[in-house]
Motif scaffolding. Structure first.
Motif, PDB file in Angstrom:
ATOM      1  N   ASN A  13       0.830  -1.218   0.000  1.00  0.00           N
ATOM      2  CA  ASN A  13       0.000   0.000   0.000  1.00  0.00           C
ATOM      3  C   ASN A  13       0.860   1.261   0.000  1.00  0.00           C
ATOM      4  OD1 ASN A  13      -2.528  -1.262  -0.091  1.00  0.00           O
ATOM      5  ND2 ASN A  13      -2.602  -1.478   2.140  1.00  0.00           N
ATOM      6  N   ARG A  14       1.923   1.249   0.773  1.00  0.00           N
ATOM      7  CA  ARG A  14       2.808   2.412   0.819  1.00  0.00           C
ATOM      8  C   ARG A  14       3.544   2.608  -0.507  1.00  0.00           C
ATOM      9  NH1 ARG A  14       4.520   4.539   6.061  1.00  0.00           N
ATOM     10  NH2 ARG A  14       3.131   3.733   7.661  1.00  0.00           N
ATOM     11  N   ILE A  15       4.010   1.528  -1.093  1.00  0.00           N
ATOM     12  CA  ILE A  15       4.689   1.635  -2.391  1.00  0.00           C
ATOM     13  C   ILE A  15       3.723   2.197  -3.435  1.00  0.00           C
ATOM     14  CG2 ILE A  15       5.717   0.315  -4.293  1.00  0.00           C
ATOM     15  CD1 ILE A  15       6.982  -1.519  -2.136  1.00  0.00           C
ATOM     16  N   ARG A  16       2.491   1.695  -3.447  1.00  0.00           N
ATOM     17  CA  ARG A  16       1.480   2.196  -4.387  1.00  0.00           C
ATOM     18  C   ARG A  16       1.238   3.698  -4.171  1.00  0.00           C
ATOM     19  NH1 ARG A  16      -3.957   2.429  -3.691  1.00  0.00           N
ATOM     20  NH2 ARG A  16      -3.752   1.118  -1.868  1.00  0.00           N
ATOM     21  N   ARG A  17       1.103   4.109  -2.893  1.00  0.00           N
ATOM     22  CA  ARG A  17       0.879   5.519  -2.575  1.00  0.00           C
ATOM     23  C   ARG A  17       2.080   6.367  -3.002  1.00  0.00           C
ATOM     24  NH1 ARG A  17       2.768   8.163   1.568  1.00  0.00           N
ATOM     25  NH2 ARG A  17       3.032   6.336   2.899  1.00  0.00           N
ATOM     26  N   LEU A  18       3.294   5.888  -2.740  1.00  0.00           N
ATOM     27  CA  LEU A  18       4.495   6.628  -3.118  1.00  0.00           C
ATOM     28  C   LEU A  18       4.620   6.767  -4.638  1.00  0.00           C
ATOM     29  CD1 LEU A  18       6.874   5.091  -0.448  1.00  0.00           C
ATOM     30  CD2 LEU A  18       6.135   7.491  -0.552  1.00  0.00           C
ATOM     31  N   LYS A  19       4.163   5.772  -5.377  1.00  0.00           N
ATOM     32  CA  LYS A  19       4.125   5.886  -6.843  1.00  0.00           C
ATOM     33  C   LYS A  19       3.106   6.935  -7.264  1.00  0.00           C
ATOM     34  CE  LYS A  19       5.652   1.232  -8.072  1.00  0.00           C
ATOM     35  NZ  LYS A  19       5.284  -0.066  -8.641  1.00  0.00           N
ATOM     36  N   GLU A  20       1.928   6.893  -6.662  1.00  0.00           N
ATOM     37  CA  GLU A  20       0.873   7.861  -6.997  1.00  0.00           C
ATOM     38  C   GLU A  20       1.305   9.290  -6.685  1.00  0.00           C
ATOM     39  OE1 GLU A  20      -2.444   6.403  -4.734  1.00  0.00           O
ATOM     40  OE2 GLU A  20      -2.868   4.785  -6.165  1.00  0.00           O
ATOM     41  N   GLN A  21       2.075   9.476  -5.610  1.00  0.00           N
ATOM     42  CA  GLN A  21       2.547  10.799  -5.218  1.00  0.00           C
ATOM     43  C   GLN A  21       3.752  11.264  -6.037  1.00  0.00           C
ATOM     44  OE1 GLN A  21       3.171   9.922  -1.031  1.00  0.00           O
ATOM     45  NE2 GLN A  21       1.295  11.022  -0.468  1.00  0.00           N
ATOM     46  N   GLY A  22       4.277  10.385  -6.869  1.00  0.00           N
ATOM     47  CA  GLY A  22       5.412  10.747  -7.709  1.00  0.00           C
ATOM     48  C   GLY A  22       6.766  10.602  -7.034  1.00  0.00           C
ATOM     49  N   VAL A  23       6.806  10.056  -5.824  1.00  0.00           N
ATOM     50  CA  VAL A  23       8.088   9.834  -5.149  1.00  0.00           C
ATOM     51  C   VAL A  23       8.860   8.733  -5.865  1.00  0.00           C
ATOM     52  CG1 VAL A  23       9.196   9.104  -2.992  1.00  0.00           C
ATOM     53  CG2 VAL A  23       7.192  10.614  -2.919  1.00  0.00           C
ATOM     54  N   ILE A  24       8.161   7.681  -6.242  1.00  0.00           N
ATOM     55  CA  ILE A  24       8.763   6.586  -7.002  1.00  0.00           C
ATOM     56  C   ILE A  24       8.411   6.791  -8.470  1.00  0.00           C
ATOM     57  CG2 ILE A  24       8.809   4.096  -7.416  1.00  0.00           C
ATOM     58  CD1 ILE A  24       8.020   3.714  -4.462  1.00  0.00           C
ATOM     59  N   GLY A  25       9.441   6.922  -9.282  1.00  0.00           N
ATOM     60  CA  GLY A  25       9.234   7.062 -10.722  1.00  0.00           C
ATOM     61  C   GLY A  25       9.347   5.713 -11.399  1.00  0.00           C
ATOM     62  N   ARG A  26       9.857   5.727 -12.593  1.00  0.00           N
ATOM     63  CA  ARG A  26       9.999   4.474 -13.332  1.00  0.00           C
ATOM     64  C   ARG A  26      11.070   3.602 -12.692  1.00  0.00           C
ATOM     65  NH1 ARG A  26      14.200   4.606 -17.446  1.00  0.00           N
ATOM     66  NH2 ARG A  26      15.324   6.564 -17.238  1.00  0.00           N
ATOM     67  N   GLN A  27      10.927   2.326 -12.867  1.00  0.00           N
ATOM     68  CA  GLN A  27      11.927   1.383 -12.366  1.00  0.00           C
ATOM     69  C   GLN A  27      12.728   0.868 -13.547  1.00  0.00           C
ATOM     70  OE1 GLN A  27       8.674  -0.569  -9.895  1.00  0.00           O
ATOM     71  NE2 GLN A  27      10.510  -1.024  -8.711  1.00  0.00           N
ATOM     72  N   THR A  28      14.025   0.697 -13.324  1.00  0.00           N
ATOM     73  CA  THR A  28      14.905   0.340 -14.417  1.00  0.00           C
ATOM     74  C   THR A  28      16.041  -0.543 -13.905  1.00  0.00           C
ATOM     75  OG1 THR A  28      16.174   1.275 -16.260  1.00  0.00           O
ATOM     76  CG2 THR A  28      16.292   2.450 -14.152  1.00  0.00           C
ATOM     77  N   VAL A  29      16.986  -0.834 -14.775  1.00  0.00           N
ATOM     78  CA  VAL A  29      18.160  -1.636 -14.438  1.00  0.00           C
ATOM     79  C   VAL A  29      19.391  -0.780 -14.689  1.00  0.00           C
ATOM     80  CG1 VAL A  29      19.500  -3.655 -15.141  1.00  0.00           C
ATOM     81  CG2 VAL A  29      17.022  -3.797 -15.054  1.00  0.00           C
ATOM     82  N   LEU A  30      20.385  -0.888 -13.821  1.00  0.00           N
ATOM     83  CA  LEU A  30      21.637  -0.171 -14.013  1.00  0.00           C
ATOM     84  C   LEU A  30      22.604  -1.064 -14.779  1.00  0.00           C
ATOM     85  CD1 LEU A  30      22.073   1.356 -10.453  1.00  0.00           C
ATOM     86  CD2 LEU A  30      21.110   2.439 -12.490  1.00  0.00           C
ATOM     87  N   LEU A  31      23.153  -0.544 -15.867  1.00  0.00           N
ATOM     88  CA  LEU A  31      24.095  -1.289 -16.689  1.00  0.00           C
ATOM     89  C   LEU A  31      25.512  -0.787 -16.427  1.00  0.00           C
ATOM     90  CD1 LEU A  31      22.121  -1.231 -20.064  1.00  0.00           C
ATOM     91  CD2 LEU A  31      22.041  -2.951 -18.255  1.00  0.00           C
ATOM     92  N   ASP A  32      26.493  -1.652 -16.614  1.00  0.00           N
ATOM     93  CA  ASP A  32      27.897  -1.294 -16.438  1.00  0.00           C
ATOM     94  C   ASP A  32      28.430  -0.763 -17.765  1.00  0.00           C
ATOM     95  OD1 ASP A  32      30.703  -1.263 -16.346  1.00  0.00           O
ATOM     96  OD2 ASP A  32      30.739  -2.887 -14.884  1.00  0.00           O
ATOM     97  N   PRO A  33      28.749   0.543 -17.849  1.00  0.00           N
ATOM     98  CA  PRO A  33      29.210   1.108 -19.121  1.00  0.00           C
ATOM     99  C   PRO A  33      30.498   0.469 -19.629  1.00  0.00           C
ATOM    100  CG  PRO A  33      29.313   2.741 -17.358  1.00  0.00           C
ATOM    101  CD  PRO A  33      28.678   1.529 -16.788  1.00  0.00           C
ATOM    102  N   ASP A  34      31.421   0.116 -18.724  1.00  0.00           N
ATOM    103  CA  ASP A  34      32.677  -0.501 -19.159  1.00  0.00           C
ATOM    104  C   ASP A  34      32.420  -1.861 -19.806  1.00  0.00           C
ATOM    105  OD1 ASP A  34      34.247   1.629 -18.291  1.00  0.00           O
ATOM    106  OD2 ASP A  34      34.464   0.785 -16.278  1.00  0.00           O
TER     107      ASP A  34
END
Length: 153
Positions: A40-61
């Motif tokens: 419920n908190r995660i859903r609320r934080l997404k609705e409030q814009g605190v949590i944006g898109r989720q992604t993966v971090l890639l290693d540039p090297d």
């Protein structure tokens, strides 16, 4: 507008920043709560814009993108049409990881990730062919000392 966060919100956000692929059960266990309130908190934080898109971090090297340049741009152009074309050019270039408009002597700073100096020159030549720029200074990062996506909570 700043969103008010309590201690449990901060713990949940810290867990998500560390590893967003964790299950709800794992997060709930680590923050000392049960699954439903955490969801419920995660859903609320997404609705409030605190949590944006989720992604993966890639290693540039690992991807062969070993050169990181910080590009300082001064312009004598400040008209709306120039700004529109400049921003469109930056947004169209995947090499540009970050772009900031600055106060002070430098108008813009870019973080550009490419394979090598030749690839940077190709980026530079393409950029100056699209928009008029008064002065460009490129600084090659010799060593990345700290890089994080974790915001202080």
């Amino acid at each position: 507008m700043t969103v008010r966060l309590d201690e449990l919100d901060r713990k949940i956000l810290s867990q998500l920043q560390e590893d967003a692929s964790q299950s709800l059960d794992e997060i709930a266990r680590k923050v000392g709560s049960s699954k439903t309130p955490v969801w419920n908190r995660i859903r609320r934080l997404k609705e409030q814009g605190v949590i944006g898109r989720q992604t993966v971090l890639l290693d540039p090297d690992a991807l062969g993108l070993e050169a990181c340049f910080f590009v300082l741009i001064r312009t004598s152009e400040h008209e709306a049409d120039w700004q529109r074309r400049f921003l469109a050019a930056l947004r169209a270039r995947p090499e540009v990881l970050e772009a900031h408009r600055l106060a002070g002597d430098i108008d813009y700073i870019l973080k550009v990730r490419v394979k090598n100096a030749r690839a940077y020159d190709e980026f530079y030549q393409a950029l100056i062919s699209e928009v008029k720029i008064h002065n460009v200074t490129a600084l090659l990062s010799m060593e990345e000392i700290k890089s994080t996506t974790l915001l202080p909570l």
